[in-house]
Design a protein around this motif. Structure first.
Motif, PDB file in Angstrom:
ATOM      1  N   ASN A   4       0.809  -1.222   0.000  1.00 33.90           N
ATOM      2  CA  ASN A   4       0.000   0.000   0.000  1.00 33.90           C
ATOM      3  C   ASN A   4       0.838   1.266   0.000  1.00 33.90           C
ATOM      4  O   ASN A   4       0.329   2.343  -0.300  1.00 33.90           O
ATOM      5  CB  ASN A   4      -0.978  -0.003   1.171  1.00 33.90           C
ATOM      6  N   ASP A   5       2.135   1.161   0.322  1.00 28.12           N
ATOM      7  CA  ASP A   5       3.022   2.320   0.292  1.00 28.12           C
ATOM      8  C   ASP A   5       3.538   2.599  -1.121  1.00 28.12           C
ATOM      9  O   ASP A   5       4.129   3.647  -1.365  1.00 28.12           O
ATOM     10  CB  ASP A   5       4.219   2.111   1.228  1.00 28.12           C
ATOM     11  N   LEU A   6       3.338   1.647  -2.029  1.00 30.09           N
ATOM     12  CA  LEU A   6       3.808   1.826  -3.403  1.00 30.09           C
ATOM     13  C   LEU A   6       2.873   2.755  -4.169  1.00 30.09           C
ATOM     14  O   LEU A   6       1.728   2.957  -3.781  1.00 30.09           O
ATOM     15  CB  LEU A   6       3.898   0.471  -4.097  1.00 30.09           C
ATOM     16  N   ASP A   7       3.389   3.308  -5.269  1.00 25.92           N
ATOM     17  CA  ASP A   7       2.615   4.276  -6.035  1.00 25.92           C
ATOM     18  C   ASP A   7       2.788   4.019  -7.537  1.00 25.92           C
ATOM     19  O   ASP A   7       3.539   3.129  -7.942  1.00 25.92           O
ATOM     20  CB  ASP A   7       3.046   5.692  -5.680  1.00 25.92           C
ATOM     21  N   ILE A   8       2.147   4.827  -8.332  1.00 23.12           N
ATOM     22  CA  ILE A   8       2.216   4.722  -9.783  1.00 23.12           C
ATOM     23  C   ILE A   8       3.677   4.756 -10.229  1.00 23.12           C
ATOM     24  O   ILE A   8       4.454   5.575  -9.766  1.00 23.12           O
ATOM     25  CB  ILE A   8       1.407   5.864 -10.436  1.00 23.12           C
ATOM     26  N   GLY A   9       4.024   3.817 -11.114  1.00 20.58           N
ATOM     27  CA  GLY A   9       5.389   3.726 -11.637  1.00 20.58           C
ATOM     28  C   GLY A   9       6.267   2.746 -10.891  1.00 20.58           C
ATOM     29  O   GLY A   9       7.337   2.383 -11.380  1.00 20.58           O
ATOM     30  N   ASP A  10       5.833   2.291  -9.717  1.00 23.96           N
ATOM     31  CA  ASP A  10       6.626   1.346  -8.945  1.00 23.96           C
ATOM     32  C   ASP A  10       6.499  -0.059  -9.526  1.00 23.96           C
ATOM     33  O   ASP A  10       5.453  -0.449 -10.037  1.00 23.96           O
ATOM     34  CB  ASP A  10       6.198   1.334  -7.476  1.00 23.96           C
ATOM     35  N   VAL A  11       7.588  -0.817  -9.422  1.00 25.02           N
ATOM     36  CA  VAL A  11       7.631  -2.192  -9.905  1.00 25.02           C
ATOM     37  C   VAL A  11       7.103  -3.128  -8.829  1.00 25.02           C
ATOM     38  O   VAL A  11       7.431  -2.982  -7.644  1.00 25.02           O
ATOM     39  CB  VAL A  11       9.076  -2.578 -10.289  1.00 25.02           C
ATOM     40  N   VAL A  12       6.275  -4.087  -9.247  1.00 26.99           N
ATOM     41  CA  VAL A  12       5.736  -5.112  -8.357  1.00 26.99           C
ATOM     42  C   VAL A  12       5.847  -6.459  -9.066  1.00 26.99           C
ATOM     43  O   VAL A  12       6.163  -6.530 -10.257  1.00 26.99           O
ATOM     44  CB  VAL A  12       4.265  -4.843  -7.969  1.00 26.99           C
ATOM     45  N   TYR A  13       5.569  -7.517  -8.323  1.00 24.50           N
ATOM     46  CA  TYR A  13       5.584  -8.871  -8.865  1.00 24.50           C
ATOM     47  C   TYR A  13       4.288  -9.574  -8.479  1.00 24.50           C
ATOM     48  O   TYR A  13       3.742  -9.305  -7.404  1.00 24.50           O
ATOM     49  CB  TYR A  13       6.777  -9.648  -8.317  1.00 24.50           C
ATOM     50  N   ALA A  14       3.832 -10.463  -9.337  1.00 22.47           N
ATOM     51  CA  ALA A  14       2.633 -11.252  -9.021  1.00 22.47           C
ATOM     52  C   ALA A  14       2.994 -12.242  -7.920  1.00 22.47           C
ATOM     53  O   ALA A  14       3.919 -13.035  -8.069  1.00 22.47           O
ATOM     54  CB  ALA A  14       2.134 -11.978 -10.259  1.00 22.47           C
ATOM     55  N   ALA A  15       2.289 -12.185  -6.810  1.00 21.43           N
ATOM     56  CA  ALA A  15       2.551 -13.067  -5.676  1.00 21.43           C
ATOM     57  C   ALA A  15       2.048 -14.484  -5.942  1.00 21.43           C
ATOM     58  O   ALA A  15       2.475 -15.429  -5.286  1.00 21.43           O
ATOM     59  CB  ALA A  15       1.904 -12.506  -4.413  1.00 21.43           C
TER      60      ALA A  15
END
Length: 84
Positions: A4-15
């Motif tokens: 929830n601290d991440l924002d637009i443009g941040d990289v994430v991975y499918a859990a």
């Protein structure tokens, strides 16, 4: 890091494998939209009006050719901030 601290443009991975729940146009319910571990980028972040504490993310995941796919709606539990 908390998703929830991440924002637009941040990289994430499918859990986990993310599948169509029947709400994706041009997809079949149950179809895999992103495989577990797929890298993606957040393109929009919001919440459900009735439950503002429930965050929803639109994420574009890379396919096997590293091309970004169409945006997929994801819940916090669908995502992780580091490759697993």
């Amino acid at each position: 890091m908390n998703i929830n601290d991440l924002d637009i443009g941040d990289v994430v991975y499918a859990a986990k494998d993310i599948t169509d729940d029947g709400s994706m146009p041009e997809s079949t319910e149950g179809e895999t939209l992103a495989q577990a571990g797929a890298r993606g980028v957040i393109v929009m972040k919001g919440h459900i009006e009735e439950t503002p504490e429930s965050h929803v993310f639109l994420v574009r995941f890379e396919d096997e050719t590293l091309t970004l796919g169409r945006p997929i709606g994801c819940w916090e539990e669908d995502l992780m901030s580091e490759a697993g």
